[in-house]
Design a protein around this motif. Structure first.
Motif, PDB file in Angstrom:
ATOM      1  N   LEU A  13     -11.775   0.255   0.119  1.00 60.70           N
ATOM      2  CA  LEU A  13     -11.908   1.709   0.095  1.00 60.70           C
ATOM      3  C   LEU A  13     -13.363   2.140  -0.041  1.00 60.70           C
ATOM      4  O   LEU A  13     -13.799   3.105   0.582  1.00 60.70           O
ATOM      5  N   GLU A  14     -14.123   1.429  -0.863  1.00 60.79           N
ATOM      6  CA  GLU A  14     -15.548   1.754  -1.050  1.00 60.79           C
ATOM      7  C   GLU A  14     -16.322   1.542   0.243  1.00 60.79           C
ATOM      8  O   GLU A  14     -17.207   2.329   0.582  1.00 60.79           O
ATOM      9  N   ALA A  15     -16.005   0.482   0.958  1.00 57.39           N
ATOM     10  CA  ALA A  15     -16.763   0.115   2.155  1.00 57.39           C
ATOM     11  C   ALA A  15     -16.357   0.929   3.379  1.00 57.39           C
ATOM     12  O   ALA A  15     -17.098   1.003   4.351  1.00 57.39           O
ATOM     13  N   SER A  16     -15.198   1.536   3.322  1.00 60.37           N
ATOM     14  CA  SER A  16     -14.674   2.225   4.488  1.00 60.37           C
ATOM     15  C   SER A  16     -15.229   3.638   4.609  1.00 60.37           C
ATOM     16  O   SER A  16     -15.469   4.315   3.626  1.00 60.37           O
ATOM     17  N   ASP A  17     -15.417   4.050   5.848  1.00 61.12           N
ATOM     18  CA  ASP A  17     -15.752   5.453   6.086  1.00 61.12           C
ATOM     19  C   ASP A  17     -14.544   6.160   6.698  1.00 61.12           C
ATOM     20  O   ASP A  17     -14.628   7.275   7.164  1.00 61.12           O
ATOM     21  N   GLN A  18     -13.407   5.481   6.685  1.00 63.43           N
ATOM     22  CA  GLN A  18     -12.154   6.027   7.188  1.00 63.43           C
ATOM     23  C   GLN A  18     -11.440   6.813   6.092  1.00 63.43           C
ATOM     24  O   GLN A  18     -11.566   6.506   4.917  1.00 63.43           O
ATOM     25  N   VAL A  19     -10.667   7.785   6.494  1.00 61.58           N
ATOM     26  CA  VAL A  19      -9.873   8.539   5.526  1.00 61.58           C
ATOM     27  C   VAL A  19      -8.709   7.685   5.036  1.00 61.58           C
ATOM     28  O   VAL A  19      -8.324   6.703   5.679  1.00 61.58           O
ATOM     29  N   PHE A  20      -8.180   8.053   3.884  1.00 59.64           N
ATOM     30  CA  PHE A  20      -7.015   7.369   3.350  1.00 59.64           C
ATOM     31  C   PHE A  20      -6.078   8.410   2.759  1.00 59.64           C
ATOM     32  O   PHE A  20      -6.446   9.561   2.563  1.00 59.64           O
ATOM     33  N   THR A  21      -4.856   8.006   2.498  1.00 66.44           N
ATOM     34  CA  THR A  21      -3.886   8.877   1.846  1.00 66.44           C
ATOM     35  C   THR A  21      -3.366   8.176   0.609  1.00 66.44           C
ATOM     36  O   THR A  21      -3.399   6.943   0.524  1.00 66.44           O
ATOM     37  N   ILE A  22      -2.919   8.961  -0.360  1.00 67.59           N
ATOM     38  CA  ILE A  22      -2.314   8.372  -1.547  1.00 67.59           C
ATOM     39  C   ILE A  22      -0.934   8.971  -1.784  1.00 67.59           C
ATOM     40  O   ILE A  22      -0.681  10.127  -1.448  1.00 67.59           O
ATOM     41  N   GLN A  23      -0.065   8.160  -2.310  1.00 68.32           N
ATOM     42  CA  GLN A  23       1.271   8.598  -2.694  1.00 68.32           C
ATOM     43  C   GLN A  23       1.402   8.394  -4.188  1.00 68.32           C
ATOM     44  O   GLN A  23       1.166   7.300  -4.701  1.00 68.32           O
ATOM     45  N   LEU A  24       1.761   9.456  -4.899  1.00 65.32           N
ATOM     46  CA  LEU A  24       1.880   9.427  -6.352  1.00 65.32           C
ATOM     47  C   LEU A  24       3.346   9.429  -6.766  1.00 65.32           C
ATOM     48  O   LEU A  24       4.139  10.194  -6.227  1.00 65.32           O
ATOM     49  N   ASP A  25       3.669   8.607  -7.729  1.00 67.29           N
ATOM     50  CA  ASP A  25       5.012   8.629  -8.297  1.00 67.29           C
ATOM     51  C   ASP A  25       4.890   8.418  -9.795  1.00 67.29           C
ATOM     52  O   ASP A  25       4.326   7.421 -10.246  1.00 67.29           O
ATOM     53  N   ALA A  31      13.177   3.366 -21.748  1.00 69.04           N
ATOM     54  CA  ALA A  31      12.537   3.338 -23.066  1.00 69.04           C
ATOM     55  C   ALA A  31      11.750   4.622 -23.343  1.00 69.04           C
ATOM     56  O   ALA A  31      11.162   4.765 -24.407  1.00 69.04           O
ATOM     57  N   GLY A  32      11.726   5.540 -22.376  1.00 67.37           N
ATOM     58  CA  GLY A  32      11.010   6.797 -22.562  1.00 67.37           C
ATOM     59  C   GLY A  32       9.529   6.707 -22.260  1.00 67.37           C
ATOM     60  O   GLY A  32       8.775   7.633 -22.549  1.00 67.37           O
ATOM     61  N   LEU A  33       9.092   5.595 -21.671  1.00 69.86           N
ATOM     62  CA  LEU A  33       7.677   5.427 -21.340  1.00 69.86           C
ATOM     63  C   LEU A  33       7.412   5.895 -19.916  1.00 69.86           C
ATOM     64  O   LEU A  33       8.113   5.511 -18.985  1.00 69.86           O
ATOM     65  N   SER A  34       6.391   6.711 -19.758  1.00 68.38           N
ATOM     66  CA  SER A  34       6.013   7.187 -18.428  1.00 68.38           C
ATOM     67  C   SER A  34       5.070   6.200 -17.771  1.00 68.38           C
ATOM     68  O   SER A  34       4.187   5.639 -18.422  1.00 68.38           O
ATOM     69  N   THR A  35       5.264   6.007 -16.472  1.00 68.85           N
ATOM     70  CA  THR A  35       4.367   5.153 -15.696  1.00 68.85           C
ATOM     71  C   THR A  35       3.934   5.893 -14.442  1.00 68.85           C
ATOM     72  O   THR A  35       4.654   6.752 -13.928  1.00 68.85           O
ATOM     73  N   LYS A  56       0.296   1.927 -13.962  1.00 70.08           N
ATOM     74  CA  LYS A  56      -0.046   1.858 -15.370  1.00 70.08           C
ATOM     75  C   LYS A  56       0.798   2.808 -16.199  1.00 70.08           C
ATOM     76  O   LYS A  56       1.311   3.808 -15.698  1.00 70.08           O
ATOM     77  N   SER A  57       0.909   2.484 -17.464  1.00 73.57           N
ATOM     78  CA  SER A  57       1.584   3.365 -18.416  1.00 73.57           C
ATOM     79  C   SER A  57       0.725   4.589 -18.631  1.00 73.57           C
ATOM     80  O   SER A  57      -0.509   4.507 -18.641  1.00 73.57           O
ATOM     81  N   LEU A  58       1.385   5.716 -18.804  1.00 73.04           N
ATOM     82  CA  LEU A  58       0.661   6.965 -18.975  1.00 73.04           C
ATOM     83  C   LEU A  58       0.589   7.378 -20.432  1.00 73.04           C
ATOM     84  O   LEU A  58       1.617   7.456 -21.101  1.00 73.04           O
TER      85      LEU A  58
END
Length: 110
Positions: A13-25, A31-35, A56-58
């Motif tokens: 990603l650092e080396a690229s000059d191309q665009v990227f997309t991200i998907q968040l979940d 156990a009630g833990l958010s990730t 990662k855990s939030l």
């Protein structure tokens, strides 16, 4: 192995000059833990790639701040983030406190 994969993704990603997309979940387990899971999609050489960028855990800190801190720490440019996709949950899309709204408020270029 996981550190190697993460470092390789960040280098690409650092080396690229191309665009990227991200998907968040963001999920909460029994156990009630958010990730937080972030998948990144980008072009590497001549092929489309899809890789896990963050899992990662939030803590109580807002998700948008966690993502922005990660991008800053690894010198990943928000200017190249072409699109953000979420599962449509209020936590992600809320007009004031959703992740996407907070990214826009803070000029993260999403």
């Amino acid at each position: 192995m996981s550190n190697f994969c993460e470092n390789e993704n960040i280098k690409r990603l650092e080396a690229s000059d191309q665009v990227f997309t991200i998907q968040l979940d963001q999920t909460t387990g029994i156990a009630g833990l958010s990730t937080l899971l972030i998948i990144v999609r980008y072009i590497h050489e001549t092929a489309a790639q899809e890789d896990m960028l963050i899992f990662k855990s939030l803590p109580t800190r807002p998700t948008a701040d966690i993502v922005n801190s990660y991008f800053k720490k690894h010198d990943i440019s928000w200017d190249l983030c072409h699109q953000v996709c979420t599962d449509g949950a209020t936590a992600m899309l809320g007009k004031l406190n959703g992740v996407v709204a907070r990214m826009k408020q803070n000029n993260y270029h999403t």
